[in-house]
Design a protein around this motif. Structure first.
Motif, PDB file in Angstrom:
ATOM      1  N   ASP A 251       7.047 -18.245 -18.398  1.00 13.37           N
ATOM      2  CA  ASP A 251       7.440 -19.081 -17.261  1.00 13.37           C
ATOM      3  C   ASP A 251       6.253 -19.741 -16.569  1.00 13.37           C
ATOM      4  OD1 ASP A 251       6.301 -16.874 -16.158  1.00 13.37           O
ATOM      5  OD2 ASP A 251       8.064 -16.210 -15.042  1.00 13.37           O
ATOM      6  N   ARG A 252       5.071 -19.576 -17.132  1.00 15.46           N
ATOM      7  CA  ARG A 252       3.888 -20.249 -16.604  1.00 15.46           C
ATOM      8  C   ARG A 252       3.369 -21.159 -17.693  1.00 15.46           C
ATOM      9  NH1 ARG A 252       2.263 -21.566 -11.601  1.00 15.46           N
ATOM     10  NH2 ARG A 252       0.002 -21.768 -11.448  1.00 15.46           N
ATOM     11  N   THR A 253       3.770 -22.422 -17.655  1.00 11.76           N
ATOM     12  CA  THR A 253       3.464 -23.342 -18.748  1.00 11.76           C
ATOM     13  C   THR A 253       2.618 -24.512 -18.269  1.00 11.76           C
ATOM     14  OG1 THR A 253       5.565 -24.513 -18.356  1.00 11.76           O
ATOM     15  CG2 THR A 253       5.565 -22.744 -19.998  1.00 11.76           C
TER      16      THR A 253
ATOM     17  N   SER B 157       2.626 -27.278 -12.690  1.00 15.63           N
ATOM     18  CA  SER B 157       2.534 -28.412 -11.776  1.00 15.63           C
ATOM     19  C   SER B 157       3.884 -28.833 -11.206  1.00 15.63           C
ATOM     20  CB  SER B 157       1.914 -29.622 -12.497  1.00 15.63           C
ATOM     21  OG  SER B 157       2.775 -30.064 -13.543  1.00 15.63           O
ATOM     22  N   ASN B 158       4.986 -28.312 -11.788  1.00 14.49           N
ATOM     23  CA  ASN B 158       6.309 -28.723 -11.345  1.00 14.49           C
ATOM     24  C   ASN B 158       7.275 -27.562 -11.538  1.00 14.49           C
ATOM     25  OD1 ASN B 158       8.944 -29.909 -11.147  1.00 14.49           O
ATOM     26  ND2 ASN B 158       8.040 -31.908 -11.533  1.00 14.49           N
ATOM     27  N   ALA B 159       7.979 -27.186 -10.478  1.00 16.74           N
ATOM     28  CA  ALA B 159       8.910 -26.065 -10.560  1.00 16.74           C
ATOM     29  C   ALA B 159      10.037 -26.326 -11.553  1.00 16.74           C
ATOM     30  CB  ALA B 159       9.503 -25.768  -9.181  1.00 16.74           C
ATOM     31  N   SER B 160      10.300 -27.576 -11.869  1.00 12.26           N
ATOM     32  CA  SER B 160      11.342 -27.923 -12.832  1.00 12.26           C
ATOM     33  C   SER B 160      10.777 -28.175 -14.220  1.00 12.26           C
ATOM     34  CB  SER B 160      12.100 -29.173 -12.346  1.00 12.26           C
ATOM     35  OG  SER B 160      12.764 -28.925 -11.130  1.00 12.26           O
ATOM     36  N   GLY B 161       9.566 -27.711 -14.470  1.00 15.88           N
ATOM     37  CA  GLY B 161       8.953 -27.901 -15.778  1.00 15.88           C
ATOM     38  C   GLY B 161       9.585 -27.007 -16.833  1.00 15.88           C
TER      39      GLY B 161
END
Length: 326
Positions: free
Chosen positions: A122-124, A83-87
């Motif tokens: 990288d998909r969390t 939901s957020n690239a900076s997650g």
């Protein structure tokens, strides 16, 4: 001031005392205020932690499974990359003591702290407070990793993108041993890895050999049973007893069964009797008990357009074949 008596009022001394008291109280007030503000801010932050599960022993090069469970013990949600690239992300690396700064670095050659191949999750998912999420991935070490004792570490948010109440619990490590590669042996002129030490099985031609537990069985349209073995080796067992082994490079090796002469079936009436129908149903029920639903449906396709007595013979031969496989 009373000049005649030389009396000095005490007002200046009182002012000095008050000013000294203010100098002492104001810093203390700001210290308490800032501490309270900091505690309030930290109380509204997430706190990511994790656990990792790995095998006790691995070989350098082949893939193996790693499971990671990420939890949020804080009082606010933690954003994932879905939901957020900076997650947050998760790194899996191999080490004998070195902990990489920031993201771990991947290389085909081993060095202390190397990122495992496939070791970056990288998909969390987003994590609400007091929630956890599990991840499962296939990873491998560099092929030149020396045998010995190591640690496989999982670190959540290695880049430090997520503000947390505690960054000291973002790392989880387990001991793991890298062992030497299993030796190779030759079979029919081809190099094959020793994949199992299972008890020997009796082949159709009477010879003995070894075979690992099959990972997948499929019944082909002609009734042949195909077994997928480790290392992508396939073995096909036909109803006539013929066994064909197909190596990953496409090489076919076939062993033929011993053929025992049999008398021809006696001439029988074409009309089905009640006994014949019951016998046929019983044979079909035995086959259904030996196969899965998908395999049984595939087997029934092989009976299409067969007359009654050849179909019964086909059932008997199929039962003999399936019970020999087991």
């Amino acid at each position: 001031m009373d000049k005649e008596r030389g009396y000095m009022p005490s007002t200046p001394s009182l002012y000095s005392a008050c000013r000294w008291q203010l100098k002492a109280i104001i810093p203390l007030f700001f210290t308490i205020f800032c501490a309270t503000l900091s505690a309030t801010a930290n109380a509204a932050l997430p706190d990511l932690t994790l656990r990792v599960k790995v095998p006790k022993e691995i070989q350098a090069g082949p893939t193996f499974e790693v499971k990671v469970s990420v939890a949020n013990r804080g009082k606010a949600a933690a954003r994932g990359t879905s939901s957020n690239a900076s997650g947050y992300m998760v790194d899996l690396f191999l080490t004998r003591g070195k902990i990489p700064q920031g993201f771990a670095r991947y290389s085909q050659s081993y060095f202390d702290g190397v990122l495992l191949k496939g070791g970056r999750i990288d998909r969390t998912a987003d994590l609400a407070e007091s929630n956890r999420h599990g991840y499962q991935t296939e990873v491998s070490t560099p092929t030149d990793t020396p045998p010995g004792n190591y640690k496989i570490c999982a670190r959540v948010d290695p880049a430090g993108r997520v503000r947390e109440t505690n960054k000291k619990n973002n790392l989880s490590c387990l001991n793991i041993k890298v062992i030497k590669k299993i030796g190779r042996q030759t079979f029919a002129g081809k190099d094959l890895k020793m994949v199992s030490k299972e008890p020997p099985l009796r082949a159709h031609n009477g010879s003995r050999g070894t075979m690992a537990d099959p990972t997948k069985r499929t019944v082909l349209p002609d009734g042949t049973l195909e077994i997928l073995l480790p290392d992508d080796i396939r073995q096909r067992r036909a109803p006539n007893g013929q066994i064909t082994t197909i190596l990953p490079d496409g090489t076919h090796m076939t062993s033929k069964a011993i053929q025992v002469p049999m008398d021809e079936l006696p001439a029988l009436p074409s009309d089905l009797s009640d006994w014949g129908q019951k016998a046929s149903d019983a044979l079909l029920q035995i086959i259904q008990n030996l196969l899965t639903e998908a395999e049984f449906n595939a087997y029934q396709q092989t009976e299409i357009n067969k007359p009654f007595y050849p179909r019964m013979e086909w059932c008997i031969r199929s039962i003999d074949f399936l019970t020999r496989v087991k």
